[in-house]
Design an enzyme around this catalytic site. Structure first.
Site, PDB file in Angstrom:
ATOM      1  N   ASN A 100      32.763  78.886  34.303  1.00  0.00           N
ATOM      2  CA  ASN A 100      31.908  79.226  35.445  1.00  0.00           C
ATOM      3  C   ASN A 100      31.968  80.714  35.766  1.00  0.00           C
ATOM      4  OD1 ASN A 100      33.378  76.491  35.765  1.00  0.00           O
ATOM      5  ND2 ASN A 100      31.371  76.198  36.702  1.00  0.00           N
ATOM      6  N   HIS A 185      34.734  67.084  35.878  1.00  0.00           N
ATOM      7  CA  HIS A 185      35.057  67.162  37.309  1.00  0.00           C
ATOM      8  C   HIS A 185      34.306  65.995  37.945  1.00  0.00           C
ATOM      9  CE1 HIS A 185      35.356  68.727  41.399  1.00  0.00           C
ATOM     10  NE2 HIS A 185      34.054  68.585  41.501  1.00  0.00           N
ATOM     11  N   ASP A 310      44.447  74.775  39.305  1.00  0.00           N
ATOM     12  CA  ASP A 310      43.069  74.920  39.796  1.00  0.00           C
ATOM     13  C   ASP A 310      42.906  76.300  40.431  1.00  0.00           C
ATOM     14  OD1 ASP A 310      40.444  74.234  40.269  1.00  0.00           O
ATOM     15  OD2 ASP A 310      40.860  73.298  42.201  1.00  0.00           O
TER      16      ASP A 310
END
Lengths: 428, 320
Positions: A100, A185, A310
């Site tokens: 991303n 996800h 994360d």
């Protein structure tokens, strides 16, 4: 490089089932030459001066499977250099980076750029992911085969979920044919629409839209149903609820897949959001204490394979907003190990299980020869002072972004030295 | 009572202090705080009905109204309240402000703070916006509605209206009906009315019922007739179509059929039950137009009137 001798430490290497008092020898070319109890003061050449670990713990370098780096596009949040410095201070020597970025990692040419930047600027091992779909739009698949040949080790849309069931089925088929790992996800967008925190009394009280736990469960159940037929390498990035753990525990009996959990969901719950703390706006959201307990139990009984940081660096400007406008995610690679150790210190999970979920398990899922102390491998490892108390302070963080979810938290256990290919790259 | 007497009375009350620096929500207030505000408000009701409505208790003070959402009654009510107390009131229309140029709420707050206001009144579409603002400015912040979280002055004026009609709140059965999910008025009223000892019934279709609302100590009903049974007060809420991003209801006419306040549904409440609505009303959707205007049952205009008094009390108390 000189040969290095470490003695008198507690060596934990779940990959080789080592959990004993001993030492480690690193060869001149940065490889592991010997490990374990055989390495002690009596077996060393007398002219050598060994490093006495004095009972500290020595473990393989941590493999963090879910890390966001700002390069390319968001260098002001985190670049490869700042990421690797932050990682090293937390004992992390290998990271899997999410696609991303801007542009999205979805084609072969951008992978070349990424690998070059990673090699030139990073001191740790970078394993880039590419997206599952072009521009993470959830419509057209990327070239799994060609990307894998360029060194992409896994495919994921990172913060996004494949909503289209038919597309997901095709993705799994392709991944099966090409033997690729896909990571999902899990979030149903219709159920989580406008949601910011866990659905329930806290959301009602704060007047925020909620994300129900079934939004996660429905995607997991859907994917596992597809997986029954299209058997590919499938990994669920992060679980957040007791219900998800329950489903996974049951399905693991008949299907092969793996799953992870963020250290945030293992140690915090929705109550920590308090008075609109935007640093705790996370995805998946923090849920109830019962959910946290179920996740810890899942880690303990090995339903959950991996702990991830994360790590999602966000600059101050994107967090100093109202809760609904603020960016999602927390910086966490530096505190991954120390925060995980909380579960050991409070007696919830065995130390070896935690280390396994941080080293050998992710390496095994990713099929990389990391996260172990096998003789002949790169000497990537870290040394931990298991009992050292310290307090997380924003200003002491090395990462370019300071959005930690655990500001002022008292932790116990800290990495004192980190080595990559035998070179000491971090020292307290 | 003459103005002088009111002034004396307001001064004599100084001994009791409010526990909070800001008015962000009812949930932060103690019962003493609430009583202090309600007692103070009573004094201003008379003043507002008298010929000379002007006091000078906030002389020299600066009040900034910061409305990020459109508002008629709350904004004008706060403006009037400030002016009647002698404050210098500045109302900012945020549609034309630097927010449009990309300025963040915190930067706007810092800018205004540099002008040394004594009180900022804020309405914002995001829940928690007033909390954020209060952390960044030196003056008191009054919440005039944030997202779907709280609207404390509305709840206080509702309580004042109920007390004026029923002499008490303790022991009353109060139904709050309609779009609870998107309503800050409902949340603030639930906190306040349960705190003051009322039995609160929440009536809404499941799709407009917030998760775990029963944990606030209320009874929940999806059947309006059951929810209104023997109620002393029927509080209707506006259906907030502008906050609904997807289908929550099939149609307005079906909603009216099942959840609109009509004479036959009202029959289930007590004979002397009164009807309240925070406004603006959707006539023919959540309330029958004749009931809304029924001077024997509806106290909707009174709510607006007492709103000014409550806001005067809040401005005075939090300015001190």
């Amino acid at each position: 490089m000189k040969k290095q001798y470490f003695i008198n430490g507690n060596i934990i290497d779940p990959h080789n089932s080592i959990n004993e008092n001993g030492g480690l020898i690193v060869s001149e070319d940065g490889k592991i030459e010997a490990v374990g109890k055989k390495v002690n003061v009596n077996n060393l050449p007398t002219r050598e001066k060994p490093i006495d670990l004095k009972g500290k713990y020595l473990i393989p370098g941590i493999v963090d499977m879910r890390v966001f780096v700002g390069e390319p596009g968001y260098e002001y949040k985190e670049n490869f250099r700042t990421l690797s410095n932050a990682a090293l201070s937390g004992g992390v020597t290998s990271v899997v980076t999410m696609p991303n970025t801007n542009p999205i990692i979805d084609n072969v040419s951008i992978v070349d750029f990424l690998k070059r930047r990673g090699r030139d600027k990073s001191k740790i091992n970078i394993f880039p992911c590419a997206s599952l779909t072009q521009n993470i739009e959830g419509t057209n698949m990327t070239e799994f085969g060609l990307l894998a040949k360029k060194g992409i080790i896994a495919f994921t849309d990172g913060v996004k979920t494949i909503q289209n069931t038919s597309l997901m089925s095709r993705i799994m088929n392709s991944a099966k044919d090409l033997d690729c790992l896909i990571m999902q996800h899990a979030e149903d967008y219709h159920l989580s629409k406008n949601g910011m925190i866990n659905s329930g009394i806290i959301a009602t009280k704060l007047g925020l839209s909620g994300i129900p736990d079934i939004a996660e469960r429905i995607i997991i159940e859907r994917d596992l149903t597809l997986l029954e037929k299209n058997k590919c390498r499938y990994h669920i990035s992060q679980l957040s609820s007791a219900k998800s753990v329950e489903v996974i525990k049951e399905r693991k009996n008949d299907i092969k897949f793996t799953c992870g959990v963020s250290v945030n969901n293992l140690s915090l719950n929705e109550n920590d959001i308090g008075d609109f703390k935007t640093f705790l706006k996370l995805s998946p959201p923090l849920r109830k204490e019962e959910d946290r307990e179920a996740l810890v139990q899942g880690l303990k009984d090995k339903t959950i394979d991996v702990i991830v940081s994360d790590h999602k660096p966000e600059d101050e400007e994107s967090k100093r907003l109202t809760f609904s406008q603020a960016a999602t995610g927390a910086s966490g690679i530096e505190t991954l190990l120390s925060l995980s150790l909380e579960l050991y210190h409070n007696g919830s999970v065995k130390l070896e299980t935690i280390i396994q979920a941080l080293t050998s398990n992710p390496a095994k899922i990713l099929r990389i020869n990391k996260g172990n102390l096998t003789i002949g491998n790169d000497a990537d490892f870290c040394i931990i002072d298991l009992d050292k108390p310290w307090i997380v302070k924003k200003e002491n963080l090395i990462s370019k972004s300071k959005n930690t979810s655990i500001e002022d938290k008292k932790l116990q256990g800290k990495v004192t030295n980190t080595f990559v290919k035998g070179k000491e790259l971090f020292k307290v | 009572m003459t103005i002088e007497l009111i002034l004396m009375a307001t001064k004599s009350n100084k001994a009791i202090k409010i526990s909070q620096k800001h008015l962000l929500g009812i949930q932060d207030l103690s019962i003493n705080d609430v009583n202090l505000i309600l007692d103070e408000s009573q004094k201003f009701i008379k003043l507002n009905q008298s010929k000379n409505k002007r006091l000078n208790v906030l002389n020299g003070k600066t009040q900034i109204n910061l409305f990020f959402e459109p508002s008629t009654r709350t904004q004008s009510s706060f403006e009037l309240a400030g002016k009647r107390l002698g404050a210098d009131v500045m109302s900012m229309n945020m549609g034309n402000s630097a927010i449009k140029k990309g300025e963040t709420l915190i930067d706007t707050a810092m800018t205004l703070n540099a002008m040394h206001p004594d009180i900022i009144v804020i309405r914002h579409q995001d829940s928690g916006a007033c909390n954020l603002l209060s952390q960044k400015v030196n003056c008191a912040v009054l919440n005039a509605g944030d997202g779907r979280r709280e609207h404390p002055t509305q709840a206080l004026l509702d309580a004042l209206t109920i007390i004026n009609r029923k002499d008490k709140i303790q022991g009353l059965r109060i139904a709050i009906c309609g779009d609870i999910l998107h309503s800050r008025v409902a949340r603030s009223n639930i906190y306040l009315l349960t705190m003051l000892g009322a039995e609160v019934n929440i009536v809404a279709p499941s799709n407009l019922m917030p998760k775990e609302i029963e944990k606030f100590g209320v009874n929940t009903f999806t059947d309006m007739k059951k929810g209104l049974k023997d109620c002393d007060i029927v509080m209707m809420l506006r259906l907030q179509n502008e906050r609904m991003t997807s289908s929550f209801l099939s149609s307005n006419r079906e909603y009216y059929e099942y959840y609109g306040l009509t004479p036959d549904k009202l029959d289930h409440a007590k004979q002397d039950a009164i009807i309240m609505h925070p406004g603006p009303m959707n006539r023919g959707i959540e309330i029958d137009t004749r009931l809304a205007d029924d001077i024997n049952k509806s106290v909707i205009k009174e709510q607006v009137e007492l709103g000014v008094a409550v806001r005067m009390a809040c401005l005075k108390i939090f300015c001190e």
